[in-house]
Design a protein around this motif. Structure first.
Motif, PDB file in Angstrom:
ATOM      1  N   VAL A  20     -21.318  -1.797 -23.625  1.00 27.99           N
ATOM      2  CA  VAL A  20     -20.625  -1.074 -24.688  1.00 27.99           C
ATOM      3  C   VAL A  20     -21.594  -0.151 -25.411  1.00 27.99           C
ATOM      4  N   ARG A  21     -22.780  -0.673 -25.725  1.00 24.77           N
ATOM      5  CA  ARG A  21     -23.779   0.161 -26.400  1.00 24.77           C
ATOM      6  C   ARG A  21     -24.200   1.327 -25.521  1.00 24.77           C
ATOM      7  N   ALA A  22     -24.370   1.064 -24.239  1.00 25.54           N
ATOM      8  CA  ALA A  22     -24.765   2.133 -23.319  1.00 25.54           C
ATOM      9  C   ALA A  22     -23.689   3.200 -23.228  1.00 25.54           C
ATOM     10  N   ALA A  23     -22.424   2.779 -23.196  1.00 29.98           N
ATOM     11  CA  ALA A  23     -21.330   3.747 -23.091  1.00 29.98           C
ATOM     12  C   ALA A  23     -21.227   4.616 -24.337  1.00 29.98           C
ATOM     13  N   ARG A  24     -21.555   4.056 -25.507  1.00 29.11           N
ATOM     14  CA  ARG A  24     -21.540   4.849 -26.728  1.00 29.11           C
ATOM     15  C   ARG A  24     -22.630   5.920 -26.704  1.00 29.11           C
ATOM     16  N   ASP A  25     -23.808   5.538 -26.201  1.00 26.59           N
ATOM     17  CA  ASP A  25     -24.957   6.449 -26.228  1.00 26.59           C
ATOM     18  C   ASP A  25     -24.933   7.464 -25.090  1.00 26.59           C
ATOM     19  N   ALA A  26     -24.418   7.051 -23.941  1.00 28.31           N
ATOM     20  CA  ALA A  26     -24.414   7.926 -22.765  1.00 28.31           C
ATOM     21  C   ALA A  26     -23.044   7.844 -22.102  1.00 28.31           C
ATOM     22  N   SER A  50     -12.912  -6.960 -27.919  1.00 28.35           N
ATOM     23  CA  SER A  50     -13.395  -7.583 -29.149  1.00 28.35           C
ATOM     24  C   SER A  50     -14.703  -6.964 -29.635  1.00 28.35           C
ATOM     25  N   LEU A  51     -15.550  -6.534 -28.693  1.00 24.79           N
ATOM     26  CA  LEU A  51     -16.882  -6.049 -29.056  1.00 24.79           C
ATOM     27  C   LEU A  51     -16.944  -4.542 -29.242  1.00 24.79           C
ATOM     28  N   ALA A  52     -16.007  -3.819 -28.673  1.00 26.57           N
ATOM     29  CA  ALA A  52     -16.067  -2.355 -28.692  1.00 26.57           C
ATOM     30  C   ALA A  52     -15.358  -1.813 -29.926  1.00 26.57           C
ATOM     31  N   HIS A  53     -15.986  -1.913 -31.079  1.00 26.51           N
ATOM     32  CA  HIS A  53     -15.361  -1.453 -32.322  1.00 26.51           C
ATOM     33  C   HIS A  53     -15.553   0.051 -32.457  1.00 26.51           C
ATOM     34  N   ALA A  54     -14.814   0.806 -31.660  1.00 26.44           N
ATOM     35  CA  ALA A  54     -14.856   2.264 -31.726  1.00 26.44           C
ATOM     36  C   ALA A  54     -13.439   2.782 -31.736  1.00 26.44           C
ATOM     37  N   GLY A  55     -13.205   3.808 -32.525  1.00 24.72           N
ATOM     38  CA  GLY A  55     -11.833   4.248 -32.711  1.00 24.72           C
ATOM     39  C   GLY A  55     -11.340   5.245 -31.693  1.00 24.72           C
ATOM     40  N   VAL A  56     -12.167   6.206 -31.320  1.00 24.46           N
ATOM     41  CA  VAL A  56     -11.732   7.261 -30.427  1.00 24.46           C
ATOM     42  C   VAL A  56     -12.894   7.619 -29.527  1.00 24.46           C
ATOM     43  N   GLY A  57     -12.624   8.509 -28.562  1.00 25.77           N
ATOM     44  CA  GLY A  57     -13.710   9.035 -27.771  1.00 25.77           C
ATOM     45  C   GLY A  57     -13.895   8.343 -26.443  1.00 25.77           C
ATOM     46  N   VAL A  58     -15.128   8.441 -25.908  1.00 29.24           N
ATOM     47  CA  VAL A  58     -15.425   8.010 -24.546  1.00 29.24           C
ATOM     48  C   VAL A  58     -15.142   6.527 -24.354  1.00 29.24           C
ATOM     49  N   LEU A  59     -15.587   5.690 -25.265  1.00 31.27           N
ATOM     50  CA  LEU A  59     -15.419   4.247 -25.092  1.00 31.27           C
ATOM     51  C   LEU A  59     -13.942   3.854 -25.110  1.00 31.27           C
ATOM     52  N   ASP A  60     -13.195   4.408 -26.020  1.00 35.11           N
ATOM     53  CA  ASP A  60     -11.757   4.147 -26.078  1.00 35.11           C
ATOM     54  C   ASP A  60     -11.092   4.589 -24.773  1.00 35.11           C
ATOM     55  N   SER A  61     -11.449   5.771 -24.286  1.00 35.66           N
ATOM     56  CA  SER A  61     -10.873   6.283 -23.039  1.00 35.66           C
ATOM     57  C   SER A  61     -11.260   5.408 -21.851  1.00 35.66           C
ATOM     58  N   ALA A  62     -12.522   4.938 -21.839  1.00 32.63           N
ATOM     59  CA  ALA A  62     -12.979   4.087 -20.738  1.00 32.63           C
ATOM     60  C   ALA A  62     -12.199   2.781 -20.691  1.00 32.63           C
ATOM     61  N   LEU A  63     -12.000   2.176 -21.858  1.00 37.60           N
ATOM     62  CA  LEU A  63     -11.250   0.923 -21.884  1.00 37.60           C
ATOM     63  C   LEU A  63      -9.788   1.146 -21.517  1.00 37.60           C
TER      64      LEU A  63
END
Length: 542
Positions: A20-26, A50-63
């Protein structure tokens, strides 16, 4: 839904946290997260949500991508859909994907209705109100059928669906229908509460607050106040019995009560309600900062606005600055979730600074809010374009105060353009804002000498407001009355004195009716409209 996560050196939770941290940074690393989840979704997807507390963007799209590519049962999906908290902006597209998976796998009327209700909420969270309403239509029909067959089991489900429907209908501008749904929800909850108060008093209180919000737009401000006051009274009773469970709801209802009291001119009482809300949120934030700092920040912004209305400018500025301080800390920790909220707090701060005549500082706050909203609107325009348009409009005030009329016109024209595009998609939801922005545009055009264009813009805004007021007079007559004053000014600017006097006379007539219902609210506006009419009325020669 909270999931307890224990970590050791080789746990799946540790792996997901690193990914999750890696996906946020890269952003390229998001593909690795998707691959791991798809390899063992039952293990890794609950952890990722549970761990990916991000609202929008790459991580949300990946999940969301991982969820769409995963095959689980309805029972598993209904649990997973509940992990991202509703109403928070956390993982909105991933949550929607999970709700849609629930819907695809639902194989009974109860499951289908439950899934549709989830889809409705999640579609609203990404700004797709029209689609959310379609889901609501289906869900309510099913819950009605289920309730008719087994009222003991499903009346509460129908009541919840109707309360949620009220929010969605408000989102598409159908305020009268929103009130109808809220009224029915309150009736059902009253029946359930009378039979089992221990179970359903909280539900009734929530429904009453929802009804109060709808009533404030279309049903009359005094009736809205009565509904919210009843909700607050119920929450006070519940807090006595279980403060840990119900204090947040009481604080939320008190904030709504403050708004309702302000709308009927009881500003001192409104201030007392909001100050109590702030006090409660402060206590809650000390015990659980992660959960309640956003609520405290919102309450402080509301407090700042009320204090400014009471000319307590120094206190208003302190509250607004404190709200921005909280939002900055939250945004620094999790930008994807809190950037839009920081922007909203900056808009409030800018408005207060402009009232104080600190136009340079107000402009700085406005520009920062616009910059933040441009970022999130580029990522998710459906959710954030409306807020961007409103921030642009608010920036026109300090620009005008600094005599930068050309720049004020530029931002107002951009806001009008954004709102026209929104109206093309959702006319009922955004026409009111477009009408008011056109009135502002008329003022800005006149100030740069483009008086005929200013008149045309003002006339278009008034024409839209007339249509809105014909359908919902309680909601739109105050804005129509104010817009007519500006229309009179625009007519006067181009030498059309008779038309100016007619617009002013119509404004006076509207403000007379409004003043008769709420004299404390409209006394100044009525006096101003009468003064304008008097100045435009020919005097007999002596």
């Amino acid at each position: 839904m909270a999931i307890a996560i224990a970590e050791s050196a080789d746990t799946p939770a540790r792996l997901i946290r690193r990914l999750v941290r890696a996906a946020r940074d890269a952003p390229d690393a998001a593909a690795g997260l998707v691959a791991v989840i798809c390899a063992d979704p039952s293990t890794y997807l609950p952890l990722a949500l549970s761990l990916a507390h991000a609202g929008v963007g790459v991580l949300d799209s990946a999940l969301a991508e991982a969820i769409r590519g995963t095959d689980l049962s309805y029972e598993e999906w209904i649990v997973l859909e509940e992990i991202p908290p509703r109403g928070t902006g956390i993982l909105p597209h991933a949550a929607l994907a999970a709700a849609e998976q629930c819907r695809q796998r639902a194989d009974s009327s109860v499951h289908i209705a439950t899934a549709l209700s989830a889809v409705e909420v999640r579609l609203s969270g990404v700004g797709r109100y029209r689609d959310a309403l379609a889901a609501s239509d289906e869900a309510v029909i099913l819950w009605r059928e289920l309730e008719a067959a087994d009222s003991a089991t499903h009346t509460a489900d129908l009541a919840k669906a109707l309360r949620t429907r009220g929010f969605v209908l408000s989102g598409v501008g159908r305020y009268r229908d929103a009130l109808t749904a809220s009224d029915e929800a309150v009736i059902l909850w009253r029946e359930l509460e009378a039979a089992d108060s221990a179970t359903h008093t909280a539900d009734l209180a929530k429904a009453l607050r929802t009804r109060g919000i709808a009533l404030s737009v279309v049903g009359g401000r005094l009736d809205a106040l009565a509904a919210v006051e009843e909700a607050v009274s119920l929450w006070r009773e519940l807090v006595v019995m279980d403060p840990a469970a119900h204090t947040p709801d009481l604080a939320t209802a008190l904030s709504t009560l403050g708004g309702s009291l302000a709308e009927v001119g009881r500003r001192q009482d409104a201030l007392a309600a909001v100050e109590e809300a702030v006090s409660l949120w402060r206590e809650l934030e000390v015990m659980d900062p992660a959960a309640h700092a956003p609520d405290l920040a919102t309450a402080l912004s509301n407090l700042g606005v009320l204090l400014a209305d009471l000319a307590r400018n120094r206190d208003a500025l302190a509250a607004a600055n404190e709200a921005v301080g909280f939002r900055r800390e939250l945004e620094a920790a999790d930008p994807a979730v809190h950037t839009a909220d920081l922007a909203a707090a900056l808009v409030n701060l800018g408005s207060i600074l402009a009232r104080l005549g600190r136009n340079q500082d107000a402009l700085a706050a406005a520009r920062e809010s616009i910059g933040l909203l441009r970022v999130v609107a580029a990522i998710d325009p459906a959710v954030h374009t409306h807020a961007l348009a409103k921030a642009l409009l608010n920036s026109g005030n300090p620009l005008g105060g600094l005599r930068q009329s050309g720049k004020a016109l530029t931002v107002t024209e951009e806001a009008v353009g954004l709102l026209r595009a929104l109206v093309a998609e959702e006319p009922a939801a955004y026409t009111a804002d477009l009408s008011r922005s056109l009135v502002n545009l008329g003022i800005q055009l006149s100030e740069v000498g483009r008086r005929r264009e200013g008149l045309a813009a003002n006339e278009e805004g008034v024409a839209l407001l007339r249509k809105l007021a014909a359908d919902e007079p309680a909601a739109h007559n105050p804005y129509l009355a104010a817009a007519l004053i500006h229309l009179a000014d625009r007519f006067y600017d181009v030498g059309q004195r008779e038309e100016a006097a007619a617009a002013a006379e119509e404004s006076v007539a509207l403000f007379v009716r409004l003043h008769s219902d709420l004299p404390q609210v409209y006394v100044d506006e009525l006096a101003a409209s009468r003064h304008l009419l008097d100045s435009l009325t020919p005097k007999p020669f002596k």
